[in-house]
Write an enzyme that holds these catalytic residues in place. Structure first.
Site, PDB file in Angstrom:
ATOM      1  N   SER A 186       0.805  -1.223   0.000  1.00 45.22           N
ATOM      2  CA  SER A 186       0.000   0.000   0.000  1.00 45.22           C
ATOM      3  C   SER A 186       0.837   1.272   0.000  1.00 45.22           C
ATOM      4  CB  SER A 186      -0.947   0.001   1.194  1.00 45.22           C
ATOM      5  OG  SER A 186      -0.241  -0.102   2.415  1.00 45.22           O
ATOM      6  N   HIS A 214      -5.054  -3.021  -2.989  1.00 47.76           N
ATOM      7  CA  HIS A 214      -4.604  -2.158  -4.088  1.00 47.76           C
ATOM      8  C   HIS A 214      -4.366  -2.929  -5.385  1.00 47.76           C
ATOM      9  CE1 HIS A 214      -4.229   1.236  -1.360  1.00 47.76           C
ATOM     10  NE2 HIS A 214      -3.776   0.357  -0.490  1.00 47.76           N
ATOM     11  N   LYS A 245     -11.352   0.902  -2.502  1.00 46.95           N
ATOM     12  CA  LYS A 245     -10.261   1.513  -3.271  1.00 46.95           C
ATOM     13  C   LYS A 245     -10.722   1.581  -4.733  1.00 46.95           C
ATOM     14  CE  LYS A 245      -7.738   1.555   0.539  1.00 46.95           C
ATOM     15  NZ  LYS A 245      -6.960   0.655   1.359  1.00 46.95           N
TER      16      LYS A 245
HETATM   17  C1  PLP Z   1      -7.013   0.344   2.825  1.00 45.89           C
HETATM   18  C2  PLP Z   1      -6.436  -0.966   3.147  1.00 45.89           C
HETATM   19  C3  PLP Z   1      -7.093  -1.864   3.990  1.00 45.89           C
HETATM   20  C4  PLP Z   1      -8.327  -1.503   4.746  1.00 45.89           C
HETATM   21  O1  PLP Z   1      -9.442  -1.498   3.929  1.00 45.89           O
HETATM   22  P1  PLP Z   1     -10.697  -0.626   4.379  1.00 45.89           P
HETATM   23  O2  PLP Z   1     -11.807  -1.181   3.557  1.00 45.89           O
HETATM   24  O3  PLP Z   1     -10.363   0.787   4.063  1.00 45.89           O
HETATM   25  O4  PLP Z   1     -10.863  -0.869   5.850  1.00 45.89           O
HETATM   26  C5  PLP Z   1      -6.539  -3.103   4.169  1.00 45.89           C
HETATM   27  N1  PLP Z   1      -5.379  -3.440   3.582  1.00 45.89           N
HETATM   28  C6  PLP Z   1      -4.721  -2.610   2.785  1.00 45.89           C
HETATM   29  C7  PLP Z   1      -3.451  -3.063   2.158  1.00 45.89           C
HETATM   30  C8  PLP Z   1      -5.207  -1.337   2.552  1.00 45.89           C
HETATM   31  O5  PLP Z   1      -4.537  -0.489   1.792  1.00 45.89           O
END
Ligand code: PLP
Length: 392
Positions: A186, A214, A245
């Site tokens: 991330s 991602h 995302k």
């Molecule tokens: C954003 C993210 C999460 C969390 O997801 P949410 O739906 O925002 O709680 C988990 N893992 C990674 C790698 C992320 O970037």
């Protein structure tokens, strides 16, 4: 004031002073997002280069319309846990689409990605088991691992020799072993080396779990990191991800085999004891997945835009829409971010503990709708004023 309130506030103030002194205090800034990467902040419009809405699907007319229609039909809330009356009929279709896209037998949708990871891992692992996690794994993978009660060790980032050595040493001491990693990291944007990881997992009877927050919608033809290594799917039995995302909505999920999904419906505390997603979020994600499945040109754009930026800024070619520009010290990263904001570009500084100490950075993310001219201008500014910044 009662003494206990006094001591609580004293505690909070002392902690805040300490964070301030280390450049790690954080605050919330109102930001209204609009189409094409525009973000309205502090009275003006800037172009955001730090959203995870890679395909701009949060603003897509079909996605918004699906959400509005579900809101109208079912109301604003699902009203209870999915196990009680919160299992809206739209869930089945969304889970079928997720499973199909990720090449899995079944899928299960959670409230968020964070809730997914903190529910999945403790349902599978406990005292007497072993979890090996990449040291740059997302915070919620680490939270899930710690909650499980299993022994947790971090291996060096993407270092397959280190992972192999730990498996050689520790696998026999544990009943079950789980390897966890971000599929696309991330804060660094690189991919986990899944061909080697799947081979190690197989050789040591370890279960492999990727957090593909991602990956979905932007790599592996939109199907995520399991598909980013040539034709066919890597053998990853636990593919977790988020709907917040590239999908442009809200929620988290796991794609896995039917027995694993069935087990989680009974055991994952963050599913059982938490309210189901609002119907509008389910419908929005479902509509967005239709676009991800069908619009191949769209899903190539975020990485193509990142590639244009890297070429023009003189950085190595990216593996995802995430491009880190390492700065080092917290306040220098904040200053670089402020300079870009003056130029009309929103790129927040990422500081420890989100990233390791001494690696504060700008994390630049690219969306499908970024204009080539903005990408070029940002590349020149980053190249000349951050990467090759003249000595003071
Ligand atoms: C954003 C993210 C999460 C969390 O997801 P949410 O739906 O925002 O709680 C988990 N893992 C990674 C790698 C992320 O970037």
């Amino acid at each position: 004031m009662p003494r206990s309130t006094q001591s609580l506030d004293d505690f909070a103030r002392a902690k805040l002073d300490d964070l301030e002194a280390r450049g790690q205090r954080r605050s919330l800034t109102d930001t209204a997002r609009g189409p094409a990467g525009v973000a309205h902040r502090d009275g003006r419009d800037v172009i955001s280069f730090c959203c995870n809405d890679y395909l701009n699907l949060s603003q897509h007319p079909a996605v918004k319309q699906a959400a509005a229609q579900a809101l109208e039909t079912y109301g604003a809330s699902s009203g209870a846990s999915r196990l009680v009356t919160g299992n809206n009929p739209l869930f089945g279709e969304l889970e079928a689409k997720l499973a199909r896209l990720k090449g899995a037998e079944a899928a299960l949708v959670f409230g968020t990605g964070y809730l997914a990871n903190t529910g999945i891992i403790p349902s599978l692992m406990r005292d007497g088991d072993l979890i090996l996690a990449d040291e740059l794994s997302h915070a919620c993978l680490v939270s899930g691992a710690r909650l499980s009660g299993a022994r947790v060790q971090m291996f060096r980032h993407n270092d397959m020799d280190d992972l192999a050595a730990r498996l050689d040493e520790l696998r026999n001491t544990a009943r079950h072993a789980l390897i966890v990693t971000d599929g696309v990291f991330s804060m660094d944007g690189d991919l986990a080396p899944l061909p080697q990881m799947t081979a190690l997992a197989r050789a040591h009877d370890a279960w492999l779990m990727t957090d593909d927050a991602h990956g979905l919608g932007v790599v592996g033809e939109g199907r995520g990191s399991s598909y980013a290594f040539g034709p066919g799917k890597m053998d990853v039995p636990l593919q977790m991800g988020t709907l917040s995302k590239a999908v442009g909505g809200f929620g988290g999920y796991l794609c896995a085999s039917q027995p694993v999904i069935d087990l989680l419906k009974s055991r994952a505390r963050t599913l059982v004891y938490s309210t189901g997603l609002p119907p509008a979020s389910i419908a929005a994600a479902s509509a967005a997945l239709d676009i991800i499945e069908s619009d191949k040109a769209l899903i190539e754009k975020p990485v193509a835009n990142a590639a244009q930026f890297c070429r023009e800024a003189g950085l190595p070619a990216p593996q995802s829409p995430i491009v880190p520009v390492l700065i080092g010290e917290e306040n220098a990263a904040l200053a670089a971010s402020a300079m870009l904001l003056d130029e009309g570009y929103l790129v927040t500084a990422i500081r420890p503990p989100t990233v390791p100490a001494g690696t504060a950075r700008l994390r630049i993310t690219f969306m499908a709708e970024h204009a080539p001219a903005d990408i070029s201008r940002l590349a020149v500014i980053v190249r000349d004023r951050i990467i090759r910044r003249p000595a003071a």
